[in-house]
Design a protein around this motif. Structure first.
Motif, PDB file in Angstrom:
ATOM      1  N   SER A  65      -4.714  11.823  -3.025  1.00 36.81           N
ATOM      2  CA  SER A  65      -5.501  11.001  -3.951  1.00 36.81           C
ATOM      3  C   SER A  65      -4.925   9.594  -4.081  1.00 36.81           C
ATOM      4  O   SER A  65      -3.731   9.371  -3.929  1.00 36.81           O
ATOM      5  N   PHE A  66      -5.812   8.644  -4.375  1.00 37.62           N
ATOM      6  CA  PHE A  66      -5.464   7.261  -4.705  1.00 37.62           C
ATOM      7  C   PHE A  66      -4.627   6.577  -3.611  1.00 37.62           C
ATOM      8  O   PHE A  66      -3.674   5.844  -3.891  1.00 37.62           O
ATOM      9  N   VAL A  67      -4.988   6.839  -2.370  1.00 36.80           N
ATOM     10  CA  VAL A  67      -4.354   6.145  -1.241  1.00 36.80           C
ATOM     11  C   VAL A  67      -4.657   4.655  -1.340  1.00 36.80           C
ATOM     12  O   VAL A  67      -5.784   4.250  -1.638  1.00 36.80           O
ATOM     13  N   GLN A  68      -3.638   3.832  -1.085  1.00 33.79           N
ATOM     14  CA  GLN A  68      -3.855   2.382  -1.086  1.00 33.79           C
ATOM     15  C   GLN A  68      -3.521   1.749   0.258  1.00 33.79           C
ATOM     16  O   GLN A  68      -4.136   0.757   0.634  1.00 33.79           O
ATOM     17  N   THR A  69      -2.542   2.321   0.962  1.00 33.96           N
ATOM     18  CA  THR A  69      -2.156   1.780   2.266  1.00 33.96           C
ATOM     19  C   THR A  69      -1.879   2.928   3.228  1.00 33.96           C
ATOM     20  O   THR A  69      -1.731   4.089   2.819  1.00 33.96           O
ATOM     21  N   ALA A  70      -1.768   2.593   4.500  1.00 33.69           N
ATOM     22  CA  ALA A  70      -1.436   3.593   5.517  1.00 33.69           C
ATOM     23  C   ALA A  70      -0.064   4.212   5.259  1.00 33.69           C
ATOM     24  O   ALA A  70       0.184   5.368   5.613  1.00 33.69           O
ATOM     25  N   ILE A 108      -0.079  20.412   8.886  1.00 29.96           N
ATOM     26  CA  ILE A 108      -1.453  20.408   8.396  1.00 29.96           C
ATOM     27  C   ILE A 108      -1.991  18.986   8.319  1.00 29.96           C
ATOM     28  O   ILE A 108      -1.256  18.036   8.067  1.00 29.96           O
ATOM     29  N   PRO A 109      -3.298  18.812   8.555  1.00 27.51           N
ATOM     30  CA  PRO A 109      -3.894  17.468   8.535  1.00 27.51           C
ATOM     31  C   PRO A 109      -4.002  16.899   7.131  1.00 27.51           C
ATOM     32  O   PRO A 109      -4.027  17.633   6.137  1.00 27.51           O
ATOM     33  N   VAL A 110      -4.072  15.573   7.073  1.00 26.60           N
ATOM     34  CA  VAL A 110      -4.140  14.837   5.804  1.00 26.60           C
ATOM     35  C   VAL A 110      -5.498  14.164   5.668  1.00 26.60           C
ATOM     36  O   VAL A 110      -5.931  13.430   6.558  1.00 26.60           O
ATOM     37  N   VAL A 111      -6.146  14.422   4.536  1.00 30.89           N
ATOM     38  CA  VAL A 111      -7.394  13.748   4.186  1.00 30.89           C
ATOM     39  C   VAL A 111      -7.055  12.632   3.201  1.00 30.89           C
ATOM     40  O   VAL A 111      -6.539  12.895   2.114  1.00 30.89           O
ATOM     41  N   ALA A 112      -7.313  11.395   3.579  1.00 29.94           N
ATOM     42  CA  ALA A 112      -7.039  10.253   2.706  1.00 29.94           C
ATOM     43  C   ALA A 112      -8.246   9.984   1.821  1.00 29.94           C
ATOM     44  O   ALA A 112      -9.336   9.703   2.317  1.00 29.94           O
ATOM     45  N   LYS A 113      -8.054  10.076   0.515  1.00 30.30           N
ATOM     46  CA  LYS A 113      -9.142   9.826  -0.429  1.00 30.30           C
ATOM     47  C   LYS A 113      -9.171   8.341  -0.778  1.00 30.30           C
ATOM     48  O   LYS A 113      -8.186   7.800  -1.286  1.00 30.30           O
ATOM     49  N   LEU A 114     -10.293   7.709  -0.504  1.00 30.23           N
ATOM     50  CA  LEU A 114     -10.429   6.272  -0.780  1.00 30.23           C
ATOM     51  C   LEU A 114     -11.037   6.100  -2.165  1.00 30.23           C
ATOM     52  O   LEU A 114     -12.238   6.285  -2.369  1.00 30.23           O
ATOM     53  N   GLU A 115     -10.179   5.744  -3.119  1.00 30.64           N
ATOM     54  CA  GLU A 115     -10.594   5.605  -4.513  1.00 30.64           C
ATOM     55  C   GLU A 115     -10.219   4.248  -5.100  1.00 30.64           C
ATOM     56  O   GLU A 115     -10.585   3.953  -6.241  1.00 30.64           O
ATOM     57  N   ARG A 116      -9.474   3.468  -4.355  1.00 29.23           N
ATOM     58  CA  ARG A 116      -8.996   2.177  -4.827  1.00 29.23           C
ATOM     59  C   ARG A 116      -9.638   1.041  -4.037  1.00 29.23           C
ATOM     60  O   ARG A 116      -9.914   1.169  -2.844  1.00 29.23           O
ATOM     61  N   LYS A 117      -9.823  -0.078  -4.711  1.00 34.76           N
ATOM     62  CA  LYS A 117     -10.342  -1.266  -4.043  1.00 34.76           C
ATOM     63  C   LYS A 117      -9.410  -1.689  -2.914  1.00 34.76           C
ATOM     64  O   LYS A 117      -9.855  -2.103  -1.842  1.00 34.76           O
TER      65      LYS A 117
END
Length: 474
Positions: A194-199, A216-225
């Protein structure tokens, strides 16, 4: 149905028969929300999912969704309070409560988020339902006066957002680290951050996963501008991406959200990364037996934009109609996918970049369509070939063979891909693919398939890569 459904499990759906009904209507990924529980509480439902796999013969994926640094305000005196448009309230560190002098005081015990807040900045509460503008800095970085630009109820412990600010907080909290470790021990197949901002946020959790002996794979949730501003690098780092429209719709203007969604979907397809559209897909079905026209259209547009998955949250976690909601999603997808394919007019052609893998996949799709084949069959240990085939959006089903269970469960996130376990008794990828075709009941005798596989590699090369396209008649 090529579009996959992700269903969040909760009190309304953590029952075997309910989960089975959802699987029958297209659910291939179950989401465990660690914001509301922990790994120990999820143990019974994980056992049920694995039992359901055996009963149905359908491979299912369990995704653990970490809470992340969801920022909430403190106690509000006399909560809930009606806030009127134009009303002035104070926002500050808890120690300034005494300066409120009878005015409504909103406390926030996270000093980093108040640093640099100035006049004219926006502050959103309650998922953006209550909006304020800072009118005065009383104590720099500590206490502010705000004017309400909307009206509504203010209650304790609601989420707070600062749309114009870059958040200095890391994506991983101590709770997330604990939940990740226990989730891996529990047997989750993927994790959503949650709340990923950068790589760098993605690389950090991938490093932790390796430390725990997992991949295990990672799903990046895009919630921030800021995540939208760093879209390309985040897509490159992640295994899949989620358009988390709830918090994203708070951080970014709602007028820009539709285009942001389309840009994210397009960026993911170009990088062969799965993309999930989430939040309020059919929110009215929490209490109603059918969706609104707008919700049905929203889901249809996500499908016709080319999303790999749509995700249900409250609808299946606490809603009264979890199975019916999945059935509506399935029906909408089955009606929209033919139009989407018709509009494409054939598989996506690779861009001008020199990418032999994409061109092999594109060629395989063309051969299969011109030969009127029954399916595409790919074999690769990691599942990468199936992901590239999926990104071309062929009209035919993609049977993805791999000897690796983790790779197969990852492929449940990808459009049109049906994962199958390869016969480990056979050494050749091509032999495994042919054996699968001969035993697959959905492929009739005399029908053709197009097989992509890896053959003998050059001397000195240790990795077998996909380099063969074969038109095979059963």
């Amino acid at each position: 149905m090529r579009t996959k459904i992700i269903a969040t499990l909760g009190p309304a759906s953590m029952k075997y028969d309910i989960m089975k009904g959802m699987v029958e209507h297209g659910v291939r990924v179950f989401r465990l929300n660690f914001s509301h529980s922990d790994a120990q509480a999820f143990m019974p439902v994980v056992a049920d999912i694995r039992r359901l796999e055996v009963e149905t013969g359908i491979r299912l994926t369990i995704m653990g969704d970490l809470c992340g640094p969801k920022i909430r305000i403190g106690e509000v005196e006399n909560s809930p309070l009606q806030i009127n448009k134009g009303q002035r309230v104070l926002l500050g560190l808890p120690k300034y409560d005494a300066e409120a002098a009878g005015r409504t005081f909103v406390s926030l015990d996270v000093p980093e988020l108040l640093e640099g807040l100035g006049e004219g900045d926006a502050v959103f509460l309650a998922d953006g339902m209550l909006r304020f503008t800072v009118t005065e800095v009383i104590h720099p970085d500590a206490l502010f006066e705000m004017r309400a630009t909307t009206e509504g109820l203010l209650t304790s412990h609601k989420g707070i957002a600062f749309p114009d600010k870059i958040h200095p907080l890391p994506a991983l909290t101590d709770k997330d680290r604990k939940d990740l470790r226990e989730g891996i021990q529990l047997g989750i197949d993927a994790v959503a951050l949650s709340f990923v901002q950068t790589a760098d946020d993605v690389y950090e959790i991938k490093s932790l996963i390796r430390e725990h002996g997992s991949s295990i794979p990672v799903v990046a949730k895009l919630e921030r501008k800021r995540a939208v501003e760093n879209l390309d690098s985040i897509v490159e780092a992640a295994d899949a991406v989620m358009v988390a429209r709830g918090d994203l719709g708070v951080e970014c203007s709602l007028t820009t959200l539709p285009v942001i969604q389309k840009r994210i979907i397009r960026a993911c397809r170009h990088k062969q990364k799965a993309v999930i559209v989430a939040t309020q897909m059919m929110l009215s079905m929490v209490n109603n037996p059918g969706p609104t026209r707008a919700e049905a259209t929203d889901v249809g547009n996500a499908v016709m934009d080319g999303a790999d998955c749509v995700m249900l949250s409250e609808e299946t976690a606490i809603g009264s109609y979890p199975v019916e909601t999945c059935a509506y999603i399935q029906g909408i997808a089955q009606n929209c996918e033919p139009y989407y394919l018709e509009r494409l007019g054939g598989p996506y052609r690779p861009s001008a970049e020199k990418n032999i893998v994409k061109y092999l996949a594109y060629s395989a799709c063309l051969v299969a369509e011109h030969a009127e084949s029954a399916a595409l069959v790919s074999h690769s240990t990691s599942g990468s070939t199936a992901r590239v085939l999926s990104s071309r959006r062929p009209s035919l089903p993609i049977y993805a063979l791999s000897p690796d269970e983790g790779a197969l469960r990852m492929l449940n996130f990808f459009w049109g891909v049906e994962p199958r376990l390869a016969d480990r008794a056979l050494s050749s990828h091509l032999e495994r693919a042919i054996a699968f075709v001969r035993g697959e009941a959905s492929i009739a005798s005399g029908q053709s398939v197009v097989i992509t596989s890896g053959q003998a590699h050059p001397p000195g090369q240790t990795e077998t890569k996909t380099n063969t396209i074969k038109l095979f008649y059963k």
